[in-house]
Structure formats: structure tokens, C-alpha cells
Design an enzyme around this catalytic site. Structure first.
Site, PDB file in Angstrom:
ATOM      1  N   CYS A  51       0.819  -1.192   0.000  1.00 53.35           N
ATOM      2  CA  CYS A  51       0.000   0.000   0.000  1.00 53.35           C
ATOM      3  C   CYS A  51       0.861   1.253   0.000  1.00 53.35           C
ATOM      4  O   CYS A  51       2.059   1.205  -0.274  1.00 53.35           O
ATOM      5  CB  CYS A  51      -0.906   0.006   1.238  1.00 53.35           C
ATOM      6  SG  CYS A  51      -1.796  -1.544   1.493  1.00 53.35           S
ATOM      7  N   LEU A  96      -3.560  -1.601  -1.786  1.00 52.37           N
ATOM      8  CA  LEU A  96      -3.490  -2.613  -2.827  1.00 52.37           C
ATOM      9  C   LEU A  96      -3.823  -3.938  -2.146  1.00 52.37           C
ATOM     10  O   LEU A  96      -3.065  -4.420  -1.307  1.00 52.37           O
ATOM     11  CB  LEU A  96      -2.086  -2.662  -3.452  1.00 52.37           C
ATOM     12  CG  LEU A  96      -1.833  -3.752  -4.502  1.00 52.37           C
ATOM     13  CD1 LEU A  96      -2.756  -3.584  -5.696  1.00 52.37           C
ATOM     14  CD2 LEU A  96      -0.372  -3.735  -4.947  1.00 52.37           C
ATOM     15  N   ILE A 105      -4.016  -7.533  -1.137  1.00 51.20           N
ATOM     16  CA  ILE A 105      -3.236  -8.748  -1.343  1.00 51.20           C
ATOM     17  C   ILE A 105      -3.704  -9.861  -0.407  1.00 51.20           C
ATOM     18  O   ILE A 105      -3.892 -10.992  -0.815  1.00 51.20           O
ATOM     19  CB  ILE A 105      -1.727  -8.479  -1.109  1.00 51.20           C
ATOM     20  CG1 ILE A 105      -1.222  -7.382  -2.049  1.00 51.20           C
ATOM     21  CG2 ILE A 105      -0.919  -9.768  -1.288  1.00 51.20           C
ATOM     22  CD1 ILE A 105      -1.256  -7.712  -3.516  1.00 51.20           C
ATOM     23  N   LEU A 106      -3.890  -9.533   0.874  1.00 52.59           N
ATOM     24  CA  LEU A 106      -4.399 -10.481   1.865  1.00 52.59           C
ATOM     25  C   LEU A 106      -5.757 -10.012   2.366  1.00 52.59           C
ATOM     26  O   LEU A 106      -5.944  -8.824   2.603  1.00 52.59           O
ATOM     27  CB  LEU A 106      -3.437 -10.594   3.054  1.00 52.59           C
ATOM     28  CG  LEU A 106      -2.054 -11.184   2.780  1.00 52.59           C
ATOM     29  CD1 LEU A 106      -1.185 -11.078   4.017  1.00 52.59           C
ATOM     30  CD2 LEU A 106      -2.165 -12.641   2.333  1.00 52.59           C
ATOM     31  N   GLU A 120       4.458  -6.314   3.789  1.00 49.68           N
ATOM     32  CA  GLU A 120       3.984  -7.669   4.073  1.00 49.68           C
ATOM     33  C   GLU A 120       4.850  -8.281   5.169  1.00 49.68           C
ATOM     34  O   GLU A 120       6.085  -8.263   5.075  1.00 49.68           O
ATOM     35  CB  GLU A 120       4.087  -8.564   2.827  1.00 49.68           C
ATOM     36  CG  GLU A 120       3.303  -8.092   1.620  1.00 49.68           C
ATOM     37  CD  GLU A 120       1.804  -8.270   1.752  1.00 49.68           C
ATOM     38  OE1 GLU A 120       1.374  -8.951   2.710  1.00 49.68           O
ATOM     39  OE2 GLU A 120       1.075  -7.731   0.904  1.00 49.68           O
ATOM     40  N   ASP A 172      -2.165  -9.559   7.857  1.00 48.53           N
ATOM     41  CA  ASP A 172      -0.981  -9.431   8.698  1.00 48.53           C
ATOM     42  C   ASP A 172      -1.024  -8.123   9.483  1.00 48.53           C
ATOM     43  O   ASP A 172      -0.344  -7.995  10.512  1.00 48.53           O
ATOM     44  CB  ASP A 172       0.289  -9.521   7.849  1.00 48.53           C
ATOM     45  CG  ASP A 172       0.312  -8.536   6.693  1.00 48.53           C
ATOM     46  OD1 ASP A 172      -0.762  -8.057   6.278  1.00 48.53           O
ATOM     47  OD2 ASP A 172       1.413  -8.243   6.185  1.00 48.53           O
ATOM     48  N   ILE A 229      12.269  -8.868 -19.904  1.00 45.36           N
ATOM     49  CA  ILE A 229      12.542  -7.806 -20.867  1.00 45.36           C
ATOM     50  C   ILE A 229      13.810  -8.170 -21.633  1.00 45.36           C
ATOM     51  O   ILE A 229      14.808  -8.614 -21.037  1.00 45.36           O
ATOM     52  CB  ILE A 229      12.761  -6.457 -20.153  1.00 45.36           C
ATOM     53  CG1 ILE A 229      11.451  -5.945 -19.554  1.00 45.36           C
ATOM     54  CG2 ILE A 229      13.341  -5.412 -21.100  1.00 45.36           C
ATOM     55  CD1 ILE A 229      10.440  -5.417 -20.553  1.00 45.36           C
ATOM     56  N   GLY A 279      14.593 -11.730  -7.999  1.00 50.83           N
ATOM     57  CA  GLY A 279      15.847 -12.282  -7.503  1.00 50.83           C
ATOM     58  C   GLY A 279      16.736 -11.272  -6.818  1.00 50.83           C
ATOM     59  O   GLY A 279      17.921 -11.552  -6.569  1.00 50.83           O
TER      60      GLY A 279
END
Length: 643
Positions: A2, A53, A55-56, A94, A114, A308, A381
Site C-alpha cells: 500500500c 493494494l 493482497i491479503l 507484508e 498481517d 525484458i 531475484g
């Protein structure tokens, strides 16, 4: 994931309209929902804002700001009832281990978030609650019982936290992005530019915490808590986490077993979501490993990967194809071209609302834009190089260690021989000369600051910042230069205010959450157990990591060298049509009185107002290109933001 905002004031009340303005300015971070909370105390006013946003727990129970009524053990997620709460939070991020924490502390929860776990653990543990969290976060908790504001940023700085503080009025304003603060506070003026921050930007390519581009605006540092006592009007900050000292274990099999177990768990934790999860795929060791492990936990037809490509020598597409074909993912590939760059030039300076010099943010924005069409969460990554020793400088520092075994007198003679003009024209000999020169630096904490002297431009502020933080890293390793440079990257140079800024702004501009398993703090602690010789040798990087992942990835990926994620921007950005922007950049530096920078650009980069210097040494071409790009991006930022 968020965006958060807030205002604390003594001289006048906070208005809902102000918080709405702040929320609107960062709405891209949370397009699904928004909320505000205003509280009028006896002598202060507190306002919190949030954009969500989802998500959970996608229901209304995930709404923020969220409150907790402790006596009734009741969570409050209705803005109109928040005054009945004892503690209220605005939270971005998160905490991946929230289910384990719920079980460990026997928490009775009524939402699937959470956020609720954070509130209830703060009630139980106070400021130390953050020590239990495994995740990424920036949050503000208003504790009405104790009249205090508690703010925190995650250990490695994945989530941003900017704050404005006026020493005289004690006004405190915070936001996930600078634009949140400037939407209600006119501080983005020429006379309010922090010259030290500008010097740091040109030296480093980014502005490190606690600096920001404006005076009186700061960034909370990674691994920091901030407590604002509303009674005494005092702010105190502290580091709640320390990287353990370097203490190598030489049982390679044990390290491989521990590293593999940790990698699987870190990926699995970051796949927790109530919305679709995908992955960025570059074809390198790090992102390929993440995709390989994700394939163990999901139906492959639902595993979306995104990449990309670039035309020419920068292209990683062949390696990307090896991985996506090996795991048979649902893959989406896009070639980033000059037209994409041109379409994003103006948008870039809006997204990065303080000067930011990493131009790989352009393709990062594009791949995030593509990913958002299919998922709301993407794994990356990021962090693998900092954990396992994957950068060129990690190799160079190892080679310097070998050179230091040669007597100083011999090295000095060799250096004088290599200073001959004929030899300097040979790029390979130039690199050897630089390595020998660096090996003669006696004080390791001056490694970077002395390296940056000469063809680089570095201010006193830059030298001080580098030497202070590199000294910290040297103390962590008993003066082991190679390990210290890796830790310097992990904690200071490449991640929190640099690469992670790039990823956060580019992804959140598309309302996409990016999660990075290698940035699990347990990996940072694990890295301190790995002997340096298990990380790099004279020729090879990330040695132990290759052992950990050799059963996960095809051999072509396990054995490949370091790639890059760079568009051929040096060709695009330095065409004559952009000369005016570069000239304007120098005029801006002159106008704000940064004479050292002006002199550098006029003597090293430009011959006149029209032509660029052609460096005498081939290896310097990229260096000068980097400085031109930093100037270009600074000038574009200035035109967009400075009043």
C-alpha cells in the site's frame, strides 16, 4: 502492499482534506481502497491516511487505517469508528510469517490480514515486535494510551518512509513517497534544495538515507525505529537489528543444506497471497532459482513469468528462454526499444520524485506494467549478489588481496611502469594498473573514497558517507576487505536507497507488489557464516550459491557468468536531440552554487557547449556516460518538481 501518509501537528488541526490530497498523490500505490483517520488530542492533532493494494483478505476487513480496541480485543476497520481504538496503524508491506506469529503468540484474530497481527504483537511486545517480523514494511502506529507515534522500516529497506520535521513547530509529516509530503507542504523550492544531497546523488547515483533532496525532509533508515513522544515533542531513533559479525563456518555440506532449506522456505513464504503471484525472470542465477522453486509449489500453467529483452550485446533473452522452456512457465517477453524509452522519459521523473540515477528503472517500469496485466504480486531475484558475492568489485577485492602479498616496493615500481602513456592506452593494462593502485591503499575504509578520486567526482559529503559506513562493515569482518565490500553493498550501497528504490517506485507505479526471497533477513545473517573463499575466488563469483542451486537449474544457467539489466541507454540518451537537457542541467548546478560539480562537467565531460570529451582511456567511456545520464535525469527531475 500500500501507501501510507500522516500528519502530526501542534499549532493547528489536521484536516481530512489534507489527508485526502496526500492519498490522491500516491493513489497508484493502492488503487483498491483508501481511508483516513483524524484525532484531536488535548494539545496535538494526528491524521493518518492509507491507500490499499489488496493482497491479503480482500474483504473490507483489510481496510486501513486499522485500529485495535485492546479491552474488547476488537479490530476496527471502519474509519468512522477508529476513535474507539487504542492503537491505530497505517501500514505498507507484508509480514510473511504472520501465520506463524499468530500461532506462536496464540493470537485470536478476526481478519485474514498481517496488519492485525502487527497491531496485536505491538500490544504484547511494544517496540520489540518488529524483531519478530520476517518481511518488508514501513508503518506508523499511533498509540493513544501513551501519546506516542511509533514508525518503523524493515531491516534491508525494501519499503520507503519519508518524513518532514520542523524543529520549531514540531510538525511531523510522513509518506511513502516525497510527492505525498509536497502535496500538502510547499518545500520543493530551489532555496530548499539540500546541496549535500545533490552532491551525494552525483557521487553515488542515488540519495542515501537519512538524506533527501530537500532540507527538513529525511528518509528513515533501513532497520530503524522512530518514536515521536507527543508530550515531550521529542523524536528518538534506534536500530532494532544488527547484522551478525562475520563468523565463517567451513563445513560446506552443512552450509549447502542450510542454504537450500532457507531458499525453499523464503520462496514459499513469499507465495502467500489471496491474489495471483508471478515472477520476474532475467535468466540469471537469482531470478531463475526463484522461478525453479516456485515451480515446486504451484501448477505450472498458473506460473506467469515476465522478462525484458534488449537488442544487441545487452540481451539476456537466450538465457531467459532456457529457463522458461526448462520449467514450462506461462511466459511473457517484451523487447524494450528506443520508442519505449522516449515514451517514459517524462513519466520517469514523475515516478522518481527525488533525483535517481539508475536508468534500468525504465525497463523495470515496463516489465512491471506487463506483469500487472496478469498478476498483482511478482517475485524477484534481488539480493542474491549481495548475499553470495556476485559483483565485479567482489572479484576485484579478492584479487587485491592476492596483490597485497607482493612487496609494496615492487607494486610501486610496477605502477610507475604502467603509468607510461603508451601502456595507458591499452584497456587491459589500465585495469591492471587500477588494481595495483587500489592495492596500495593502506586504510581499507578509504577504499571507495580514494577510488572515486580522479576521474570520478566525489564531494566531501560523499567521502564521509562512504568512509563511515565502510568502517562499520570492516568492523563486522575484522578488516576483511572482500567481505566488507559485500556487506557495504548489502546494507548501504546497492540495495535500500538504490536498487530497491528502483523496484519499489517502478512496480508500485503499476500497483504491483514485488517480493524478494533473497532479501529475507535470515539470508543476510546466513551470509555471515559463509567463508569468503566459498563466495568468490580469483575468477568466479557466487560459488556456494551455484552448489545450492545445481539440482534446481539447468547447467547452462548454473555455470553462467554475471549478466546485466541495462538498456542501451547510452546510445539513446546521448543523441544530439537531448543536448539541451544536459546544458540545462549544468545551468541548474551553476544556479544553486555547486561549483565543484560545474567544473567537473565543464572540464571532464564537455569541451564546449556542444561537444563531449572523448576519454583518453577506453575504459572511461562508460564512466563519463554514467555522469551524463545522471545529469540528464537530474535536469528532468528538476523541471518536473522544483517550483
Amino acid at each position: 502492499m500500500c501507501g501510507i501518509n500522516g500528519i502530526i501537528r501542534y499549532d493547528e488541526n489536521v484536516s481530512k482534506e489534507e489527508l485526502d490530497l496526500m492519498n490522491k498523490s500516491i493513489k497508484h500505490r493502492g488503487p483498491d481502497d483508501d481511508g483516513t483517520f483524524v484525532y484531536e488530542g488535548i494539545n496535538y492533532s494526528v491524521g493518518l491516511g492509507h491507500v490499499r493494494l489488496s493482497i491479503l483478505d480482500l474483504s473490507e476487513k483489510g481496510h486501513q487505517p486499522m485500529g485495535y480496541n485492546i479491552m474488547d480485543d476488537r479490530i476496527i476497520y471502519d474509519d468512522n469508528e477508529l476513535n474507539n481504538a487504542d492503537i491505530i496503524i497505517a501500514y505498507n508491506g507484508e509480514v510473511y510469517n504472520y501465520l506463524e506469529l499468530k500461532e506462536k503468540y496464540n493470537l485470536n484474530t478476526e481478519t485474514g490480514t498481517d496488519t492485525e497481527v502487527i497491531l496485536k504483537l505491538y500490544d504484547k511486545l511494544g517496540f520489540d515486535c518488529v524483531k519478530e517480523f520476517n518481511g518488508m514494511w514501513a508503518f506508523c502506529i499511533f498509540d493513544k494510551r501513551k501519546n506516542l507515534i511509533f514508525c518503523s522500516r524493515d531491516r534491508l529497506g525494501q519499503k520507503p518512509f519519508y518524513y518532514y520535521f520542523n524543529e520549531y513547530t514540531k510538525e511531523f509529516i510522513f509518506s511513502s513517497e516525497l510527492k505525498g509530503i509536497t502535496s500538502v507542504k510547499e518545500i520543493n523550492k530551489k532555496e530548499n534544495i539540500n546541496k549535500d544531497a545533490v552532491n551525494l546523488y552525483f557521487a553515488l547515483g542515488f540519495i542515501p538515507s537519512p538524506y533527501s533532496i530537500y532540507n527538513n525532509v529525511f528518509k528513515l533508515e533501513a532497520r530503524q525505529n522512530l518514536i515521536f513522544d507527543l508530550n515531550s515533542k521529542e523524536i528518538k531513533k534506534n536500530y532494532y537489528w544488527e547484522l551478525p559479525d562475520y563468523n565463517p563456518i567451513y563445513d560446506k555440506n552443512k552450509l549447502i543444506e542450510e542454504g537450500k532449506k532457507l531458499l525453499y522456505d523464503a520462496v514459499k513464504l513469499r507465495m502467500r497471497s489471496d491474489v495471483p503471484v508471478g515472477a520476474f525472470l532475467s535468466g540469471g542465477l537469482d531470478s531463475s532459482s526463484v522461478v525453479g522453486i516456485m515451480s515446486k509449489y504451484t501448477d505450472l500453467k498458473n506460473l506467469h513469468t515476465f522478462s525484458i529483452g534488449f537488442e544487441g550485446k545487452y540481451d539476456e533473452t537466450p538465457y531467459i528462454n532456457i529457463v522458461k522452456d526448462y520449467f514450462k512457465t506461462n511466459h511473457h517477453h517484451y523487447y524494450f526499444k528506443e520508442k519505449d524509452f522516449e515514451e517514459l522519459i517524462d513519466k520517469y521523473s514523475k515516478i522518481y520524485d527525488e533525483p535517481f540515477g539508475d536508468y534500468s528503472g525504465f525497463p523495470t517500469y515496463k516489465v512491471s506494467n506487463i506483469a500487472k496485466q496478469f498478476v498483482s504480486v511478482s517475485l524477484s531475484g534481488d539480493g542474491g549478489d549481495e548475499i553470495f558475492g556476485g559483483y565485479r568489485f567482489h572479484l576485484i577485492s579478492k584479487r587485491i588481496g592476492y596483490l597485497k602479498k607482493i612487496p609494496v616496493s615492487v607494486r610501486k615500481i610496477f605502477l610507475n611502469m604502467l603509468s607510461n602513456n603508451l601502456l595507458k592506452k591499452n584497456p587491459a593494462l589500465y585495469l591492471i594498473k587500477e588494481a595495483v593502485k587500489l592495492s596500495l591503499i593502506e586504510n581499507n575504509k578509504k577504499f571507495y573514497s580514494e577510488l572515486f578520486d580522479g576521474d570520478f567526482i566525489i564531494s566531501d559529503e560523499g567521502k564521509s558517507w562512504i568512509e563511515k559506513n565502510l568502517k562499520y562493515c570492516l568492523n563486522k569482518t575484522d578488516n576483511n576487505l572482500s567481505e566488507s565490500l559485500r556487506i557495504f553493498d548489502l546494507l548501504f550501497r546497492t540495495l535500500s536507497d538504490n536498487f530497491l528504490v528502483k523496484v519499489d517506485r517502478a512496480s508500485m507505479a503499476n500497483a504491483l507488489e514485488v517480493r524478494s526471497p533473497f532479501l529475507d533477513y535470515r539470508f543476510a545473517e546466513f551470509s555471515q557464516k559463509i567463508p569468503n573463499e566459498f563466495k568468490v575466488d580469483f575468477f568466479k563469483t557466487k560459488k556456494l550459491m551455484r552448489e545450492i542451486i545445481k539440482d534446481i537449474l539447468p547447467n547452462e544457467i548454473v555455470n553462467r557468468g554475471k549478466g546485466g539489466f541495462e538498456p542501451p541507454l547510452d546510445k539513446w540518451i546521448l543523441s544530439e536531440k537531448y543536448d539541451g537537457i544536459l546544458k540545462n542541467g549544468i545551468a541548474i548546478l551553476e544556479d544553486i552554487g555547486l561549483e565543484q560539480l560545474v567544473k567537473f562537467y565543464k572540464t571532464k565531460i564537455f569541451i564546449s557547449n556542444k561537444k563531449f570529451v572523448k576519454p583518453k582511456v577506453k575504459e572511461n567511456n562508460k564512466l563519463y556516460t554514467i555522469y551524463k545520464i545522471r545529469l540528464f535525469l537530474f535536469a528532468k527531475w528538476w523541471d518536473r518538481w522544483v517550483m
